[in-house]
Design a protein around this motif. Structure first.
Motif, PDB file in Angstrom:
ATOM      1  N   SER A  68       5.280  34.951 185.725  1.00  0.00           N
ATOM      2  CA  SER A  68       4.845  34.387 184.444  1.00  0.00           C
ATOM      3  C   SER A  68       5.941  33.608 183.729  1.00  0.00           C
ATOM      4  O   SER A  68       5.700  33.042 182.657  1.00  0.00           O
ATOM      5  CB  SER A  68       4.353  35.511 183.514  1.00  0.00           C
ATOM      6  OG  SER A  68       5.437  36.278 183.010  1.00  0.00           O
ATOM      7  N   PHE A 108      -2.207  36.191 186.418  1.00  0.00           N
ATOM      8  CA  PHE A 108      -2.350  37.631 186.587  1.00  0.00           C
ATOM      9  C   PHE A 108      -3.731  38.020 187.098  1.00  0.00           C
ATOM     10  O   PHE A 108      -3.869  38.991 187.856  1.00  0.00           O
ATOM     11  CB  PHE A 108      -2.009  38.367 185.287  1.00  0.00           C
ATOM     12  CG  PHE A 108      -0.548  38.688 185.159  1.00  0.00           C
ATOM     13  CD1 PHE A 108      -0.013  39.791 185.789  1.00  0.00           C
ATOM     14  CD2 PHE A 108       0.297  37.868 184.428  1.00  0.00           C
ATOM     15  CE1 PHE A 108       1.330  40.094 185.695  1.00  0.00           C
ATOM     16  CE2 PHE A 108       1.650  38.153 184.329  1.00  0.00           C
ATOM     17  CZ  PHE A 108       2.175  39.273 184.960  1.00  0.00           C
ATOM     18  N   GLU A 154       8.463  41.816 186.602  1.00  0.00           N
ATOM     19  CA  GLU A 154       7.852  41.108 185.474  1.00  0.00           C
ATOM     20  C   GLU A 154       8.463  41.564 184.146  1.00  0.00           C
ATOM     21  O   GLU A 154       8.887  42.712 184.007  1.00  0.00           O
ATOM     22  CB  GLU A 154       6.339  41.352 185.476  1.00  0.00           C
ATOM     23  CG  GLU A 154       5.528  40.545 184.512  1.00  0.00           C
ATOM     24  CD  GLU A 154       5.828  39.070 184.532  1.00  0.00           C
ATOM     25  OE1 GLU A 154       6.258  38.569 183.477  1.00  0.00           O
ATOM     26  OE2 GLU A 154       5.641  38.408 185.577  1.00  0.00           O
ATOM     27  N   GLN A 213       0.638  42.378 180.408  1.00  0.00           N
ATOM     28  CA  GLN A 213      -0.119  41.897 181.562  1.00  0.00           C
ATOM     29  C   GLN A 213       0.144  42.750 182.798  1.00  0.00           C
ATOM     30  O   GLN A 213      -0.782  43.096 183.545  1.00  0.00           O
ATOM     31  CB  GLN A 213       0.245  40.439 181.849  1.00  0.00           C
ATOM     32  CG  GLN A 213      -0.287  39.448 180.840  1.00  0.00           C
ATOM     33  CD  GLN A 213      -1.772  39.163 181.003  1.00  0.00           C
ATOM     34  OE1 GLN A 213      -2.430  39.676 181.898  1.00  0.00           O
ATOM     35  NE2 GLN A 213      -2.321  38.341 180.132  1.00  0.00           N
TER      36      GLN A 213
END
Length: 257
Positions: free
Chosen positions: A184, A196, A213, A218
């Motif tokens: 991301s 995602f 991440e 998310q």
């Protein structure tokens, strides 16, 4: 060498009921005299989506590079599908099925979308043309934009499109374990949500994923289990649901509390 700390909290013990695909035991990685990882242990079972969560400098990308064979271990052990791969070379790990989509996307900017995808194919070649076509069709199903732009040069695509291309290239190598490093990063919220959703679909179709991440919301919403890294050590682990409800995680990663 200083002794590494034990995790301050284990909300749920790592699964022992599934079939382990990846097991990491007390790995230590040094950059010269600087110790970056202080005895990390974790497990990823077949079919799981497992997340490594932590701030910048926590050791997430170092862990991924160690797993993919780009960084040697100072000590510790890595077992993949029951085989000790601690000293296996990076290209051999790809052939075995460990495929990384790196931080920063790393597309080949002067190659077309199709040529970038074929680089994944060349890394772990197909046994038949039919298998190649089936996998390529799946990538285009996941990322229709790539099919629309298969003749476009990768370096001229947007950040979100390049991220799609990086993941698609990794899938063309038919990973048994897909390593996703910061997918991301630098993307707009709408594109992050799309990426995602696709990651969840890839996992739902049977690909085991280890995800690094910083977007805790998310990642934890979708993950089976997560490990929290701080300065090269695992300090907490649990299911995604448990960590989303944990006050310390809310304060540190979700801006709540």
């Amino acid at each position: 060498m200083p002794a590494h700390r034990k995790p301050e909290a284990v909300l749920t013990e790592p699964s022992t009921t599934g079939t382990p695909l990846l097991e990491i035991s007390d790995i230590v990685v040094n950059y010269g005299r600087i110790q970056a990882l202080h005895g990390i242990s974790l497990r990823v079972d077949n079919g799981e989506l497992v997340t490594l969560l932590g701030a910048n400098g926590a050791g997430k990308t170092t862990t991924m590079k160690a797993l993919s064979g780009l960084l040697p271990l100072t000590s510790g052990k890595i077992v993949f599908d029951g085989k000790d791969i601690t000293h296996m070379k990076a290209h051999e790990r790809v052939i075995a099925g460990i495929v990384q989509s790196p931080e920063g996307r790393g597309v080949f900017p002067g190659m077309t979308v199709q040529e970038n995808l074929d680089m994944g194919h060349y890394a772990r070649k197909f046994e038949s043309k039919a298998a190649y076509t089936e996998t390529l069709d799946w990538v285009f199903e996941l990322f229709p934009r790539l099919q629309e732009r298969r003749t476009q040069v990768g370096g001229t695509m947007s950040g979100g499109e390049q991220q799609m291309l990086a993941i698609g290239r990794s899938l063309m190598a038919r990973p048994r374990l897909l390593l996703l490093d910061e997918p991301s990063m630098g993307l707009a919220p709408m594109i992050i949500a799309q990426i995602f959703r696709i990651i969840s679909e890839i996992n739902a179709r049977g690909t085991t994923i280890l995800l690094v991440e910083q977007n805790a919301q998310q990642a934890l919403t979708r993950t089976d289990r997560a490990y929290i890294l701080e300065t090269g050590e695992v300090t907490k682990t649990g299911t995604g649901k448990e960590l989303l409800a944990d006050p310390s995680i809310k304060a540190a990663y979700l801006g709540v509390g």
